[in-house]
Design an enzyme around this catalytic site. Structure first.
Site, PDB file in Angstrom:
ATOM      1  CG  ASN A  97      -7.933  -4.415   0.751  1.00  0.00           C
ATOM      2  OD1 ASN A  97      -7.226  -3.435   0.983  1.00  0.00           O
ATOM      3  ND2 ASN A  97      -7.495  -5.655   0.850  1.00  0.00           N
ATOM      4  CG  HIS A 116      -1.953  -1.070   1.223  1.00  0.00           C
ATOM      5  ND1 HIS A 116      -3.208  -0.945   0.683  1.00  0.00           N
ATOM      6  CD2 HIS A 116      -1.878  -2.339   1.712  1.00  0.00           C
ATOM      7  CE1 HIS A 116      -3.874  -2.083   0.846  1.00  0.00           C
ATOM      8  NE2 HIS A 116      -3.088  -2.949   1.457  1.00  0.00           N
ATOM      9  CG  HIS A 142      -3.248  -1.023  14.877  1.00  0.00           C
ATOM     10  ND1 HIS A 142      -3.164  -2.323  14.426  1.00  0.00           N
ATOM     11  CD2 HIS A 142      -3.126  -1.088  16.228  1.00  0.00           C
ATOM     12  CE1 HIS A 142      -3.003  -3.129  15.462  1.00  0.00           C
ATOM     13  NE2 HIS A 142      -2.982  -2.414  16.560  1.00  0.00           N
TER      14      HIS A 142
END
Ligand code: HDE
Length: 703
Positions: A137, A63, A328
């Site tokens: 995603n 990413h 996170h």
């Protein structure tokens, strides 16, 4: 953002060193004589150069290439209260600030936006209970079931280590070798080979939390859930050919689009939608809800649309915000908790760990973009780049010297309390048998696609596998495809020069799965021909081809009709500068033929005007522009003399008309006084976006 010296307004300020000393010359280093050597005394030179030498930080291991925007999230009502106590999900009076970063996964920071890849869709909610990160995603399943395979997956798909080729591409031997030996990847492979791998813009792609999470209500009752983002501008993709060409013409295509939309006030909007099931339903389905390679078909478990994210502000500085933001999946608030999905569990370790290297130590939560918008009170201290410690002498707990502060909070005071899930079993390195079905959902995906999407997938496999040099790897992949759909396997085999597998049987579900809830087809998986897709033209970009002598009334009619709805027009002529209409009005050219191309637009509109059209008739670039637009199935509008230009393009099997009418998304009217009607039809075509029936004649259109 918190005030930061580096982001201070530079206007009306003198240049200084990092020590605040005013500088008299920023263009010449200190030398012994005008033509002499540079001197060590030049502390300004050394400070400037040292800082420059260390400007780069390690890019994300995956990413790396991203673009981001600030926004706000609001829940529609309090109906989720029965499932969760998270305040940002249940209190409609709250407007929660957000920061969302979109990314490609495989390429390095400088790679192109439009490569075939998954896109990251990570949102940080700065809630009243601390930061919540939804790190998802744009594809609903994932490649692997257990986090321990992630380094293998990423090594296999990244450039091969001996020569670092290819960049940002799965089309190479290592990746397909890994995939063909790891059939749990196959459902995700179907997604990656589909149109979903080429989003038209970040604002027109879906987002998925991927894993199963838990929602916990005030009474401590847990439900399982999946998170989705649904774009209000519909789901739209570009084709592989467009994507490849755009990578050359404008490698920043998606990030530029996001930036421009926000600057123009056309804010990207997404609805948060949830699928929720009770704990009792955990084993009702023909897939294991803990297996992240599976989706929950919307036809089986409907979506509940609960709130809206509006991305309304561009970052002030790419590095400070987009690069330094640290997501996170373990950043939770009360009311949301983890499931035992072994992929999710592994991520809980990885995201904190990776920031130590990427952001240089454990204090990255003090970087302004990562700070929660609520007070942080604890005894953590020191370390690289620490910005502040607690005041006073007390840095331990329990203490009496500080009155015992800071105190732990109870659940009724807003503290996070882990869901007390009952746990039993052996410590064991083994996968559950319920994770064994690797083909059913790949079948579900492929069989649910429209014919056009299936054809795109076949072509995708021709490209990807056609680049694999080891024939046994190609063959092994085709053998897997034969278990998914025999016609798919045959078509793919033909294009890549291997024999279609004889006698491979289609996969059928296990005895154990029979009788469980199962979706036979799932139209919700499609990218095109989605029922909710055709509603808005917001964010679409139209090229207007013209030269001096164009019909100004037609251009005004188009602009008035579509710009107020958030679409954008760009005037394209051979040269930049000003063009004059037949009635003498000036229009500014936005792009010349070199700086742009048809692949960068959603549609083209060509006004009449004898002189303008005659000029364009002799321009190969113009004819090419229109033909390519036709090949990619996008709307074309032509008024008056411009109809002749469309005819000159000899577009196969196309009708052009004397009065306003449409054939395959091409709106024409030789009668130039009917611009308003042409514009109306053109707008309709723009909403429909693509006219795939043209793909049938694709081979006849050289572009
Ligand atoms: Fe990530 N992933 N990931 N991932 N991921 C990272 O974290 C990792 C996975 C996702 O814009 C890294 O800060 C492991 C699934 C996004 O900054 C790293 C596993 C999903 C982003 C990492 C996964 C994601 C990352 C790299 C398997 C969708 C970019 C830099 C267990 C639900 C966030 C960083 C941003 C980034 C690890 C699988 C999404 C190395 C070990 C599944 C959107 O920590």
């Amino acid at each position: 953002m918190a005030k930061n010296d580096q982001s201070m307004d530079k206007a009306h300020q003198h240049l200084t060193t990092d020590q605040g000393l005013k500088i008299n010359d920023n263009d010449n280093s200190l030398k012994a004589g005008i033509r002499g050597g540079t001197l060590m005394d030049d502390f300004h030179f050394r400070e400037k150069m040292t800082h420059f030498d260390h400007e780069r930080i390690p890019e994300r291991v995956v990413h790396a290439r991203g673009a981001a925007a600030h926004g706000v999230f609001k829940i529609y009502d309090d109906s989720l209260k029965q499932y969760t106590k998270a305040r940002f999900l249940t209190d409609p009076s709250l407007e929660t600030k957000t920061f969302t970063r979109f990314s490609t996964v495989v390429g390095s920071r400088g790679s192109a936006d439009t490569v075939r890849d998954v896109r990251g869709f990570a949102t940080k909610f700065y809630t009243v209970e601390g930061n919540y990160d939804l790190v998802g995603n744009n594809m609903a399943p994932f490649f692997i079931q257990d986090a321990i395979k992630f380094p293998d997956l990423v090594h296999a798909i990244k450039p091969e280590p001996h020569h670092e080729i290819p960049q940002a591409s799965a089309a190479h031997d290592n990746f397909w070798d890994f995939v063909s030996l790891t059939p749990e990847t196959l459902n995700m492979i179907m997604w990656v080979l589909s149109d979903k791998a080429f989003p038209r813009s970040f604002a027109t792609m879906e987002g998925f939390g991927v894993h199963t999470f838990r929602l916990i209500n005030e009474q401590g009752v847990s439900h399982f859930c999946k998170f989705h983002w649904k774009p209000l501008a519909g789901v739209h993709s570009i084709t592989f050919e467009e994507a490849s060409k755009i990578a050359g013409k404008d490698p920043d295509f998606n990030r530029r689009d996001l930036w421009d939309m926000i600057e123009k006030g056309n804010f990207p909007e997404f609805e948060l939608a949830l699928q929720i099931i009770s704990e009792n339903e955990e084993f009702d389905f023909d897939f294991d809800i803990l297996d992240a390679t599976k989706v929950w078909p919307e036809e089986l478990i409907p979506l509940k649309r609960v709130g809206k994210l509006t991305m309304n502000r561009n970052p002030d500085n790419y590095f400070l915000e987009t690069e330094q933001v640290a997501f996170h999946p373990g950043n939770l608030v009360p009311g949301i908790d983890f499931s035992n999905d072994p992929l999710l569990q592994g991520r809980l370790f990885s995201y904190l760990d990776t920031q130590l290297t990427r952001l240089g130590g454990p204090n990255f939560a003090q970087i302004p973009i990562n700070q929660p918008h609520v007070p942080v009170v604890n005894n953590q201290q020191d370390g690289f780049m620490r910005q502040n410690n607690m005041k006073g002498r007390i840095n331990y707990s329990p203490n009496s010297l500080g009155g015992g502060c800071p105190f732990a909070a109870g659940a009724n005071e807003g503290a996070f309390v882990h869901h007390a899930e009952r746990v039993e079993g052996f410590k064991i390195k083994q996968r559950s048998e319920s994770f064994n079905d690797h083909y059913s959902q790949a079948q579900l995906f492929y069989n649910s696609m429209s014919a056009v999407e299936q054809q795109h997938m076949v072509e995708g496999f021709h490209f990807e596998l056609g680049k694999v040099e080891h024939m046994h790897v190609r063959k092994r992949m085709v053998d897997h495809l034969a278990k998914i759909n025999s016609a798919l396997a045959e078509k793919v085999a033909k294009g890549i020069g291997v024999d279609a597998p004889a006698g491979t049987e289609l996969y059928t579900i296990s005895e154990a799965a029979k009788g469980r809830k199962r979706a036979e087809t799932s139209p919700a998986l499609r990218t095109i021909e989605r029922k909710e897709n055709v509603s808005t033209i917001k964010g679409k970009k139209v090229a207007i081809l013209l030269e001096d002598g164009f019909d100004g009334a037609a251009v005004s009619a188009l602009k008035t009709a579509i710009e107020k709805e958030g679409a954008l027009c760009e005037v394209v002529s051979k040269n930049q500068g000003k063009r004059k209409s037949a009635s003498g009005d000036d229009v500014k050219t936005d792009k010349n033929h070199m700086t742009t191309a048809s692949v960068l637009y959603d549609a083209v509109f060509i006004p009449g005007g004898k002189e303008s059209v005659e000029k364009m008739m002799k321009m190969g670039d113009v004819l090419y522009f229109i033909r390519e637009m036709y090949k990619h199935c996008k709307p074309i509008g032509a008024v008056g003399e411009a109809t002749k230009l469309v005819e000159a393009c000899q577009l196969p099997e196309l009708m052009v008309f004397d009065q306003p009418a449409v054939d395959k998304g091409v709106v024409t009217s030789l009668n130039g006084s009917k611009a308003d009607e042409v514009v109306k039809l053109f707008k309709k075509a723009l909403i429909q976006a693509r006219f795939w029936e043209r793909e049938k004649v694709k081979d006849m259109i050289p572009a």
